[in-house]
Design a protein around this motif. Structure first.
Motif, mmCIF file in Angstrom:
data_model
loop_
_atom_site.group_PDB
_atom_site.id
_atom_site.type_symbol
_atom_site.label_atom_id
_atom_site.label_comp_id
_atom_site.label_asym_id
_atom_site.label_seq_id
_atom_site.Cartn_x
_atom_site.Cartn_y
_atom_site.Cartn_z
ATOM 1 N N ILE A 31 41.637 50.797 45.285
ATOM 2 C CA ILE A 31 41.956 49.399 44.972
ATOM 3 C C ILE A 31 43.311 49.034 45.556
ATOM 4 O O ILE A 31 43.495 47.972 46.162
ATOM 5 N N THR A 34 43.221 48.885 49.538
ATOM 6 C CA THR A 34 42.514 47.750 50.143
ATOM 7 C C THR A 34 43.045 46.393 49.708
ATOM 8 O O THR A 34 43.007 45.441 50.489
ATOM 9 N N GLU A 35 43.537 46.282 48.489
ATOM 10 C CA GLU A 35 43.968 44.966 47.995
ATOM 11 C C GLU A 35 45.476 44.781 47.966
ATOM 12 O O GLU A 35 45.961 43.670 47.813
ATOM 13 N N ALA A 347 35.667 46.383 50.230
ATOM 14 C CA ALA A 347 36.152 46.313 48.847
ATOM 15 C C ALA A 347 35.455 47.314 47.936
ATOM 16 O O ALA A 347 34.291 47.657 48.116
ATOM 17 N N PHE A 351 38.067 45.105 42.815
ATOM 18 C CA PHE A 351 38.948 44.610 43.875
ATOM 19 C C PHE A 351 39.717 43.368 43.455
ATOM 20 O O PHE A 351 40.820 43.109 43.936
ATOM 21 N N ASP A 352 39.149 42.567 42.548
ATOM 22 C CA ASP A 352 39.783 41.315 42.154
ATOM 23 C C ASP A 352 40.920 41.521 41.166
ATOM 24 O O ASP A 352 41.454 40.552 40.622
ATOM 25 N N ASN A 354 43.743 42.211 42.050
ATOM 26 C CA ASN A 354 44.797 41.457 42.733
ATOM 27 C C ASN A 354 44.203 40.154 43.242
ATOM 28 O O ASN A 354 43.495 40.140 44.250
ATOM 29 N N GLY A 357 44.977 39.490 46.851
ATOM 30 C CA GLY A 357 44.579 40.448 47.863
ATOM 31 C C GLY A 357 43.470 39.866 48.728
ATOM 32 O O GLY A 357 42.957 38.771 48.463
ATOM 33 N N GLY A 359 40.234 40.640 49.063
ATOM 34 C CA GLY A 359 39.030 40.362 48.281
ATOM 35 C C GLY A 359 39.262 39.328 47.203
ATOM 36 O O GLY A 359 38.395 38.489 46.930
ATOM 37 N N GLY A 360 40.431 39.368 46.583
ATOM 38 C CA GLY A 360 40.747 38.403 45.540
ATOM 39 C C GLY A 360 40.806 36.977 46.064
ATOM 40 O O GLY A 360 40.309 36.048 45.425
#
Length: 376
Positions: A31, A34-35, A347, A351-352, A354, A357, A359-360
């Motif tokens: 997480i 990636t974010e 993702a 992932f959300d 952040n 980020g 994905g967010g």
């Protein structure tokens, strides 16, 4: 030597941007990789630059560092690619010949937004039901708009056995700030309480919101359910199997849509014992209570009257298989249901966490666009 070791460690971490995490703590690291990738990009660049002052293993370390840097950058590149076609895809999937209303205060993905901090609004805790042995509450985020507004009912994740309404408040705050009432609900947790207790809780939450619609300024004809992970299974099931008057749509963040199939192909046990999680929630193995698994599978209830659906799932999800969304997407297509699947190839689950980020940002953009279509 230290530079080389650090760059090797960073390279190994960067592999989580393209490969599934093989264990629980590596999933948590995935997480971050990636974010919050910009942090790893900055660290890698600083260590690479230090090569000007070292000579031993300089070339080898630099090669490893550049490879790590490219992998850390890859979520940003892939997010930009998704952002490039998200508008046309959503228009084709949801437009029905009419132009969608897109957020006017944000792009689908922006590099500058990576460095911003998401705001959290204040909420009010309200008790929505008293049972003989417990009482349940919801956190209410009032819309920054006058008059009765659509209401988003948010159902948290946590393997049906943990988590609460305080989970990931950033999106709740964002949606209330753009004019939606948001109710983030608690529900009774497994293994003490088993399905279909959660369905009863969601129905009671909706009944409470309807009963107090005047004081809470809710348009009772425009409810939208949103769930994450286990909460997405609850949200989908509540929207599909036990339709409540006024539910206009449902938003599924990486939810298990097919409980029967999910039990047949469990997650990596080093990440999560998904079969045990399901057994605690449904009261036994599939062999013992097959009817409970079928009854708790949202995909089984999709029909021509199913409400519009937004699916959001990461391709590297190691807790809830991507195949759940593939199957749900196919079933919705077969029944000609208005829906959109936001695919985030890099993702992972959660992932959300952040909101700013890669994905967010994309998922928030998709959620806002979807809401403006189904509950304007």
């Amino acid at each position: 030597m230290l530079r080389l070791v650090l760059l090797i460690i960073l390279f190994l971490a960067s592999l989580l941007a393209i490969f599934n995490a093989p264990a629980y703590y590596l999933w948590l690291l995935a997480i971050l990789v990636t974010e919050f990738c910009w942090i790893f990009i900055a660290i890698t660049l600083l260590i690479l630059i230090s090569g000007f002052w070292v000579s031993k293993y300089k070339i080898g370390g630099s090669v490893v560092g550049v490879l790590a840097l490219l992998l850390f950058v890859s979520p940003l590149v892939r997010a930009s690619m998704v952002a490039g076609h998200i508008k046309s895809e959503m228009q084709a999937a949801l437009g029905n010949g009419k132009p969608l209303v897109y957020p006017n205060n944000r792009e689908p993905f922006s590099l500058t937004q990576l460095f911003q901090k998401a705001n959290i609004s204040s909420s009010q805790s309200l008790t929505y039901i008293h049972y003989a042995d417990t009482a349940l509450t919801l956190d209410y985020y009032p819309a920054r708009a006058t008059g009765k507004r659509p209401c988003l009912v948010v159902i948290h994740g946590g393997s049906w056995s943990s988590g609460d309404s305080k989970q990931l408040p950033e999106l709740n705050s964002y949606l209330s700030n753009i004019g939606y009432q948001v109710a983030s609900v608690n529900y009774r947790l497994a293994p003490k309480y088993k399905a279909p207790a959660t369905m009863e809780d969601v129905q009671n939450a909706l009944n409470y919101l309807k009963l107090h619609a005047d004081s809470l300024q809710i348009d009772t004809s425009q409810f939208v359910l949103l769930g994450r992970s286990a909460g997405a299974q609850i949200a989908l099931l509540a929207a599909y199997a036990t339709p409540h008057t006024g539910i206009k749509a449902v938003i599924d963040f990486y939810g298990p849509a097919d409980m029967v199939w999910g039990y047949s192909l469990p997650a990596n046990p080093l990440v999560m014992d998904s079969r045990l999680v399901m057994e605690r929630y449904l009261g036994g193995t599939y062999k013992q209570v097959p009817q409970a698994y079928a009854a708790s599978s949202p995909i089984e209830y999709v029909n021509r009257q199913t409400v519009p659906t937004l699916i959001i799932h990461g391709g590297n999800d190691v807790l809830v298989a991507y195949e759940h969304s593939t199957r749900l997407n196919a079933k919705l297509q077969q029944n000609n249901i208005s829906h959109y699947w936001l695919k985030l190839p890099w993702a992972t689950h959660g992932f959300d966490y952040n909101l700013n980020g890669p994905g967010g940002q994309l998922s928030t953009y998709a959620v806002e666009t979807f809401l403006r279509k189904v509950a304007p």
